[in-house]
Enzyme design. Structure first.
Site, PDB file in Angstrom:
ATOM      1  N   ASP A  67       5.951  60.554  14.367  1.00 12.76           N
ATOM      2  CA  ASP A  67       5.992  59.440  13.417  1.00 12.76           C
ATOM      3  C   ASP A  67       4.851  59.613  12.419  1.00 12.76           C
ATOM      4  O   ASP A  67       3.884  60.330  12.685  1.00 12.76           O
ATOM      5  CB  ASP A  67       5.932  58.093  14.144  1.00 12.76           C
ATOM      6  CG  ASP A  67       5.018  58.130  15.364  1.00 12.76           C
ATOM      7  OD1 ASP A  67       4.178  59.042  15.445  1.00 12.76           O
ATOM      8  OD2 ASP A  67       5.138  57.251  16.225  1.00 12.76           O
ATOM      9  N   GLU A 126       6.391  51.872  13.109  1.00 13.77           N
ATOM     10  CA  GLU A 126       5.839  50.534  13.402  1.00 13.77           C
ATOM     11  C   GLU A 126       6.763  49.438  12.870  1.00 13.77           C
ATOM     12  O   GLU A 126       6.582  48.275  13.164  1.00 13.77           O
ATOM     13  CB  GLU A 126       4.438  50.378  12.790  1.00 13.77           C
ATOM     14  CG  GLU A 126       3.402  51.362  13.324  1.00 13.77           C
ATOM     15  CD  GLU A 126       3.050  51.143  14.794  1.00 13.77           C
ATOM     16  OE1 GLU A 126       3.457  50.122  15.378  1.00 13.77           O
ATOM     17  OE2 GLU A 126       2.377  52.014  15.367  1.00 13.77           O
TER      18      GLU A 126
HETATM   19  C1  LIG Z   1       3.755  52.572  20.366  1.00 13.15           C
HETATM   20  C2  LIG Z   1       3.740  51.293  19.636  1.00 13.15           C
HETATM   21  O1  LIG Z   1       2.714  50.637  19.572  1.00 13.15           O
HETATM   22  N1  LIG Z   1       4.875  50.912  19.035  1.00 13.15           N
HETATM   23  C3  LIG Z   1       5.066  49.652  18.404  1.00 13.15           C
HETATM   24  C4  LIG Z   1       6.485  49.516  17.927  1.00 13.15           C
HETATM   25  C5  LIG Z   1       6.732  48.234  17.124  1.00 13.15           C
HETATM   26  C6  LIG Z   1       8.144  47.772  17.146  1.00 13.15           C
HETATM   27  C7  LIG Z   1       8.436  46.550  16.290  1.00 13.15           C
HETATM   28  N2  LIG Z   1       7.797  46.556  15.021  1.00 13.15           N
HETATM   29  C8  LIG Z   1       8.062  45.307  17.066  1.00 13.15           C
HETATM   30  O2  LIG Z   1       6.960  44.773  16.903  1.00 13.15           O
HETATM   31  O3  LIG Z   1       8.876  44.821  17.848  1.00 13.15           O
HETATM   32  C9  LIG Z   1       4.736  48.541  19.391  1.00 13.15           C
HETATM   33  O4  LIG Z   1       4.262  47.479  18.933  1.00 13.15           O
HETATM   34  O5  LIG Z   1       4.927  48.697  20.611  1.00 13.15           O
END
Ligand SMILES: CC(=O)N[C@@H](CCC[C@H](N)C(=O)O)C(=O)O
Length: 373
Positions: A67, A126
């Site tokens: 990413d 993100e």
């Molecule tokens: C690994 C990581 O931190 N990923 C993010 C992915 C975000 C997904 C989406 N924007 C949400 O907030 O539901 C995480 O916050 O886990």
């Protein structure tokens, strides 16, 4: 300093939000232009990049995904190479992920294996998510990998270790946006208004009761409200409030149940506080589910052939849109130990850069083994 640590530091200074990764894309492209071009095929998609490294006698395509986006965080690390962007930071390690991907890619440009490799530089992990739309592109259809892997940095594990498990690794996620609209007015005449700050506070508390009272205690779920916006000044009752958050569950079924319960509770707020409400579940990410056979083989390979310690970990409530790629393509994701005192999404996250070369070496060894089979 290794050249990939330097690349990480360069990228750390230019974090950009999802689908705005213009400088990042330019940086990666200009690096790729320094490599011998005979083995490379490059295609762009939005702010992302697909790079095929051609093998010598290809029978399959091995995919590797990184990413590339940053987060809306004001960096507080005090590092010499801190973010040049006032309100964005690579606080989720995507600068590490990219430099490791470039390290692996560079190795195989100079030391080709039999199989083709596809490197995917994916925007907007993100939010709102780049993996799902990238999968639907004609480029991906033409270059569909036979297997795929990716990593995520893990501040809680030591450098020289990885953490992984077969099956579910990361949760299902859904964003959550709730708008409330009542009647504002003078702070001294609350009886003439419907105060949306009171409604929002009550809603936040009631949402947490879903976790404690509606989700099976042996299952797991999270609702986090990360942002509330409301009001204008201290002596005006707020007419509007907006809650922004995220939902995490260990199964798609639990996600559906939690969402249904949120709708019911918000309906209750509507009646109880005589206001209008609107729910938007935003972007949803499918769980990260590691294919058992490849994961087991990878764990055994790393354990036998490298100095890297393999830790069998539990599932995490983090989300990753790489889950969509794993839904279509067999493969796995693993945590890379980077031992930082501050965790992911923290303004002082400072991963240990020694993990970069460790990861490049380990992944190159594994891909060499898989791609020459
Ligand atoms: C690994 C990581 O931190 N990923 C993010 C992915 C975000 C997904 C989406 N924007 C949400 O907030 O539901 C995480 O916050 O886990």
């Amino acid at each position: 300093m290794s050249s990939f640590v330097k690349i990480r530091r360069d990228l750390h200074q230019i974090p950009e939000l999802g689908f705005q990764e213009f400088k990042t894309q330019r940086y990666v492209l200009s690096y790729l232009q320094t490599l011998p071009e005979a083995r490379l095929e490059i295609k762009l998609w939005e702010t992302g990049i697909f790079v095929k490294v051609k093998g010598t006698e290809p029978k399959k395509i091995i995919g590797y995904r990184t990413d590339i986006d940053g987060l809306p965080i004001v960096e507080e690390t005090g590092l010499e190479f801190h973010s040049k962007h006032a309100t964005e930071m690579h606080a989720c390690g995507h600068d590490f992920h990219m430099s490791i991907a470039l390290g692996v890619l560079t190795h195989f440009v100079h030391h080709p294996i039999k199989d083709d490799l596809l490197f995917i530089f994916q925007p907007a992990e993100e939010g709102p998510g780049g993996a799902e739309p990238m999968l639907k592109t004609d480029i991906m259809k033409e270059w569909m990998p036979d297997m795929i892997l990716a990593l995520h940095i893990a501040p809680e594990y030591p450098v020289g270790s990885i953490a992984i498990r077969e099956g579910l690794l990361f949760a299902n996620t859904s964003e959550l946006f709730i708008d409330l609209k009542g009647k504002g007015g003078h702070a001294a005449y609350p009886h003439q208004t419907n105060d949306m700050i009171i409604a929002a506070c009550s809603l936040v508390t009631q949402l947490q009761s879903i976790i404690s009272r509606n989700v099976d205690p042996l299952d797991s779920a999270v609702i986090t409200i990360g942002k509330i916006t409301s009001g204008t000044v201290q002596n005006i009752i707020a007419e509007k409030a907006r809650l922004e958050g995220t939902i995490r569950t260990l199964s798609v079924e639990s996600m559906d149940k939690v969402k249904k319960r949120i709708e019911e509770i918000v309906k209750g707020i509507e009646v109880g506080y005589q206001c209008e409400t609107k729910i938007d579940f935003g972007a949803m990410y499918y769980q990260v589910y590691n294919e058992a056979k490849l994961t087991k083989e990878f764990m055994e390979f790393v354990d036998r052939n490298t100095d890297v310690k393999v830790i069998e970990c539990n599932e995490a409530m983090t989300g990753e849109d790489f889950g969509y790629m794993l839904k279509e393509i067999p493969g796995f994701m693993f945590w890379l130990g980077v031992e930082s005192e501050y965790g992911l999404h923290h303004s002082k996250l400072n991963p240990n850069e020694q993990a970069i070369d460790t990861a490049i070496n380990m992944i190159c060894q594994y891909i060499e083994y898989k791609g020459n089979a």
